[in-house]
Write an enzyme that holds these catalytic residues in place. Structure first.
Site, mmCIF file in Angstrom:
data_model
loop_
_atom_site.group_PDB
_atom_site.id
_atom_site.type_symbol
_atom_site.label_atom_id
_atom_site.label_comp_id
_atom_site.label_asym_id
_atom_site.label_seq_id
_atom_site.Cartn_x
_atom_site.Cartn_y
_atom_site.Cartn_z
ATOM 1 N N LYS A 34 -105.087 1.613 21.960
ATOM 2 C CA LYS A 34 -103.949 1.107 22.728
ATOM 3 C C LYS A 34 -102.645 1.488 22.014
ATOM 4 C CE LYS A 34 -106.940 -1.703 25.345
ATOM 5 N NZ LYS A 34 -107.949 -2.737 25.315
ATOM 6 N N HIS B 253 -104.570 -6.054 22.177
ATOM 7 C CA HIS B 253 -103.252 -5.810 22.790
ATOM 8 C C HIS B 253 -102.094 -6.270 21.910
ATOM 9 C CE1 HIS B 253 -104.829 -4.458 26.628
ATOM 10 N NE2 HIS B 253 -105.801 -5.336 26.421
ATOM 11 N N GLU C 289 -109.073 -13.817 22.187
ATOM 12 C CA GLU C 289 -108.158 -12.685 22.024
ATOM 13 C C GLU C 289 -106.830 -13.248 21.567
ATOM 14 O OE1 GLU C 289 -108.147 -10.338 25.642
ATOM 15 O OE2 GLU C 289 -110.313 -10.488 25.756
ATOM 16 N N ASN D 298 -102.054 1.651 28.240
ATOM 17 C CA ASN D 298 -101.916 0.743 27.097
ATOM 18 C C ASN D 298 -101.286 1.462 25.899
ATOM 19 O OD1 ASN D 298 -103.377 -1.365 28.471
ATOM 20 N ND2 ASN D 298 -105.212 -0.168 28.077
ATOM 21 N N HIS E 53 -112.481 -10.473 27.038
ATOM 22 C CA HIS E 53 -112.808 -9.121 27.523
ATOM 23 C C HIS E 53 -114.316 -8.915 27.700
ATOM 24 C CE1 HIS E 53 -112.985 -4.632 26.967
ATOM 25 N NE2 HIS E 53 -111.891 -4.711 27.707
ATOM 26 N N SER F 221 -105.840 -9.623 27.995
ATOM 27 C CA SER F 221 -105.612 -8.292 28.542
ATOM 28 C C SER F 221 -105.180 -8.272 30.005
ATOM 29 C CB SER F 221 -106.855 -7.429 28.342
ATOM 30 O OG SER F 221 -107.984 -8.053 28.907
ATOM 31 N N ASP G 46 -109.809 -11.028 18.653
ATOM 32 C CA ASP G 46 -109.631 -9.662 19.150
ATOM 33 C C ASP G 46 -108.143 -9.412 19.376
ATOM 34 O OD1 ASP G 46 -109.596 -7.246 20.471
ATOM 35 O OD2 ASP G 46 -111.318 -7.697 21.752
HETATM 36 C C1 LIG Z 1 -109.396 -2.583 25.507
HETATM 37 C C2 LIG Z 1 -110.073 -3.724 24.905
HETATM 38 C C3 LIG Z 1 -111.238 -3.541 24.161
HETATM 39 C C4 LIG Z 1 -111.950 -2.217 24.111
HETATM 40 O O1 LIG Z 1 -111.299 -1.296 23.303
HETATM 41 P P1 LIG Z 1 -111.587 0.265 23.522
HETATM 42 O O2 LIG Z 1 -111.167 0.882 22.258
HETATM 43 O O3 LIG Z 1 -110.770 0.671 24.693
HETATM 44 O O4 LIG Z 1 -113.059 0.401 23.781
HETATM 45 C C5 LIG Z 1 -111.787 -4.641 23.525
HETATM 46 N N1 LIG Z 1 -111.216 -5.859 23.623
HETATM 47 C C6 LIG Z 1 -110.096 -6.068 24.348
HETATM 48 C C7 LIG Z 1 -109.507 -7.435 24.405
HETATM 49 C C8 LIG Z 1 -109.499 -5.013 25.019
HETATM 50 O O5 LIG Z 1 -108.407 -5.228 25.752
#
Ligand SMILES: *Cc1c(COP(=O)(O)O)cnc(C)c1O
Length: 382
Positions: free
Chosen positions: A241, A210, A178, A45, A131, A182, A207
């Protein structure tokens, strides 16, 4: 008592056992695997190619000299140093919000926010493809929860009607989505969701894991692209990411952030991230929002459009169906020098095991073309 060996055998039989893959090189567009040698990496990522960049490596080293290696305590005890607060000010200003709070990961952010915000007299409405960290946060909170089919606005409205009919004047109704999903790479209909949340007087937790760094003006995310930042109550995401480091953030009103400082257990009871890391994240944010970031995003989107002209993000699923089909396809690609993971249940629904490609600004255009050709061969052969 159940033996762990038996459980592992059952996983193996269903094609669901997972193994760690050891890298013999830093994270990059080309990596060295201890077992299978050099390959092109289409599985990370690290969208902007920053994880192993000279800029961040040297910044990190410099900040360790200034701030030391560890933070020594949780943020509320004696672990808050200047870089943590400067990073939070920077995030708040980037997201056009009053305040921000940072966590040790995106996972800890989600599992910290939801139980701090909701309890059994509140109502949480969540997209089916959210997620695991959001789902676990919701479960931990004990909130009354409804899940709507992915991006289905009419079901979301039904759930809002239901929640409104149950809610007391003290209840919170919270929508969780989101911005870029993801495992599918598509986007949420954010403008419509914001309109609905205002109609029903709900809160929205978005969220941007990405999207941050890859989408919108200065890479500030989907809410920024649609000019909706001031209408999203909680904008969360990760530094793990596109930012190339690790950690999580949430941006919200001063009062909500102060409530999280008092209630979010993954913040309160966890040692503060190293101050040198916080300072390096601030440098990475300057880079991402500046000219270098613009150049890297242009390279990323050139690669994305080369791979698929109407893609909405750097994530591409190729659904294979059964676990064995996805594992086999992943193995074939690895033998041709492409690292592409097979994603299986419970990360995605049963029967939708898939290859998941992720592109980066650091891939060369010929790498992307080579992947595209390898995938086309694979799909004609099976
Ligand atoms: C990767 C991800 C997370 C977690 O983030 P990390 O910093 O890797 O713990 C949370 N929400 C989504 C949508 C993700 O893709």
């Amino acid at each position: 008592m159940r033996e762990p060996e038996e459980e592992l055998k059952a996983l193996e039989a269903q094609g669901l056992r997972r193994h760690l893959r050891r890298l013999a090189s830093p994270q990059d567009a080309t990596i060295e695997l201890t077992d299978s040698g050099a390959c092109l990496n289409f599985s990370s990522n690290d969208y902007l190619g920053l994880a192993n960049s000279d800029a961040l490596k040297s910044a990190f080293q410099r900040h360790i000299e200034t701030y030391g290696a560890g933070s020594g305590a949780s943020r509320l005890i004696c672990g808050t140093m200047a870089p943590h607060l400067e990073l939070e000010e920077k995030m708040a200003s980037l997201k056009r919000s009053e305040a921000a709070l940072t966590f040790s990961s995106g996972f800890a952010t989600a599992t910290g926010i939801l139980p701090a915000l909701c309890g059994k007299d509140d109502y949480l409405i969540l997209d089916k493809l959210c997620h695991a960290s959001l789902i676990d946060g919701a479960r931990l909170s004990g909130v009354t929860m409804r899940i709507y089919p992915h991006n289905d606005l009419s079901k979301l409205r039904d759930h809002l009607l239901w929640a409104t009919s149950k809610a007391t004047d003290q209840s919170r109704i919270v929508i969780v989505t989101e911005s870029v999903f993801s495992m599918d790479g598509d986007r949420a209909p954010l403008a419509e969701i914001v309109t609905l949340k205002e109609e029903f007087d709900a809160l929205l937790l978005l969220d941007e894991a990405h999207a941050f760094g890859t989408i919108g003006p200065q890479g500030r995310g989907l809410a920024a692209e649609l000019q909706l930042e001031s209408r999203v109550d909680l904008q969360m995401g990760t530094f793990s990411k596109a930012v190339g480091l690790s950690g999580g953030y949430v941006c919200a009103s001063r009062a909500l952030i102060d409530l999280l400082i008092n209630r979010a257990r993954s913040f309160i009871y966890s040692t503060a991230p190293p101050p040198a890391l916080a300072a390096t994240i601030s440098d990475a944010l300057d880079l991402i929002t500046g000219d270098e970031g613009t150049r890297r995003r242009e390279a990323l989107w050139k690669n994305i459009h080369l791979f698929s002209p109407d893609a909405e993000s750097a994530i591409f699923p190729q659904v294979m169906g059964e676990n064995d089909a996805a594992l086999h396809a992943s193995q074939v690609l690895l033998e041709e020098g492409f690292l592409v993971p097979a994603i299986r249940y419970p990360t995605v629904p049963r029967g939708t095991a898939r290859l998941r490609f992720t592109l980066s600004a650091s891939h060369r255009q010929e790498d992307v073309t080579a992947l595209k050709n390898a995938l086309a061969r694979l799909l004609t052969d099976c």
